[in-house]
Design an enzyme around this catalytic site. Structure first.
Site, PDB file in Angstrom:
ATOM      1  N   HIS A 167       0.877  -1.654  -0.041  1.00 60.64           N
ATOM      2  CA  HIS A 167       0.349   0.464  -0.075  1.00 60.64           C
ATOM      3  C   HIS A 167       1.149   1.385  -0.153  1.00 60.64           C
ATOM      4  O   HIS A 167       2.335   0.975   0.191  1.00 60.64           O
ATOM      5  CB  HIS A 167      -0.709   0.447   1.548  1.00 60.64           C
ATOM      6  CG  HIS A 167       0.149  -0.050   2.330  1.00 60.64           C
ATOM      7  ND1 HIS A 167       0.305   1.199   3.137  1.00 60.64           N
ATOM      8  CD2 HIS A 167       0.147  -0.585   3.609  1.00 60.64           C
ATOM      9  CE1 HIS A 167       0.732   0.844   4.321  1.00 60.64           C
ATOM     10  NE2 HIS A 167       0.462  -0.064   4.727  1.00 60.64           N
ATOM     11  N   CYS A 183       2.788  -4.813   6.896  1.00 58.09           N
ATOM     12  CA  CYS A 183       2.491  -4.535   5.438  1.00 58.09           C
ATOM     13  C   CYS A 183       3.935  -3.767   4.331  1.00 58.09           C
ATOM     14  O   CYS A 183       4.593  -3.516   5.337  1.00 58.09           O
ATOM     15  CB  CYS A 183       1.137  -3.820   4.990  1.00 58.09           C
ATOM     16  SG  CYS A 183       0.127  -4.676   5.613  1.00 58.09           S
TER      17      CYS A 183
END
Length: 214
Positions: A167, A183
């Site tokens: 992301h 992440c």
């Protein structure tokens, strides 16, 4: 190009890498945040803040490089130790992006696929994140102050969301660092580029440097 005043307003809501409860420190931090940005790229429903790449280590800037790994074109390969994401291309090349990765003990490794994609996605903490920080907000709408940034690729295994994402980020200074909750984070402008290049179903390999078996 927006003025510095406009950028300060745009960035005023961004979460800081290190927070201080005193207002003067907050103002100083916002000034430092704004120094990272040089303008915006048109997007919907929000424009993407553009980063001054001269502030970054050149090895983390997006570029096309030679690639000798065994993965077929179209595969995403994340090297946790190098802090690089590769999108494998034809002809022994790859597009290489600088990334930020998880703190020690938080990084996920393995093979997954892009199960879905999101534009300016909403964010919510995982149960592990809440257990470590009970004061975290339980949700945040998509926008320039959202931790997921402009785009997100959601990683799945066997049709199940494994709660790890590739992301964007509103903390560009974290690219090349090991500081996320697991992440893989990219510059917003880079994740917009990657998002446009990969479909749902794309294979994603997350590995340690030089280790093709995770």
């Amino acid at each position: 190009m927006p003025s510095r005043r406009i950028l300060l307003v745009l960035l005023a809501g961004l979460p800081l890498a290190a927070c201080n409860a005193h207002a003067p420190a907050r103002v100083a931090a916002v000034d430092e945040d704004a120094a990272w940005y040089i303008g915006t790229m048109p997007d919907q429903p929000f424009d993407v803040p553009l980063v001054d790449r001269s502030r970054m280590d050149p090895k983390y800037r997006r570029q096309t490089v030679a690639y000798t790994g065994p993965e077929k074109p179209g595969t995403i390969v994340v090297d946790i130790d190098e802090r690089h994401l590769y999108l494998v291309q034809d002809g022994g090349q790859a597009i290489r992006y600088g990334v930020g990765v998880g703190k020690l003990g938080f990084s996920w490794k393995g093979v997954a696929s892009v199960g879905r994609k999101g534009v300016w996605p909403d964010w919510g903490p995982t149960s592990r994140m809440v257990s470590l920080n009970p004061d975290l907000p339980r949700s945040r709408r998509g926008g320039v102050d959202n931790p997921l940034g402009a785009r997100a690729l959601y990683l799945y295994q066997g049709g199940r969301d494994i709660l790890f994402r590739i992301h964007g980020t509103n903390e560009p200074w974290s690219i090349g660092e090991q500081m996320s909750s697991g992440c893989v984070r990219m510059l917003n402008e880079d994740v917009v580029d990657l998002y446009a290049r990969v479909p749902v179903g794309t294979t994603v390999l997350v590995k340690r440097h030089g280790r093709y078996r995770v």
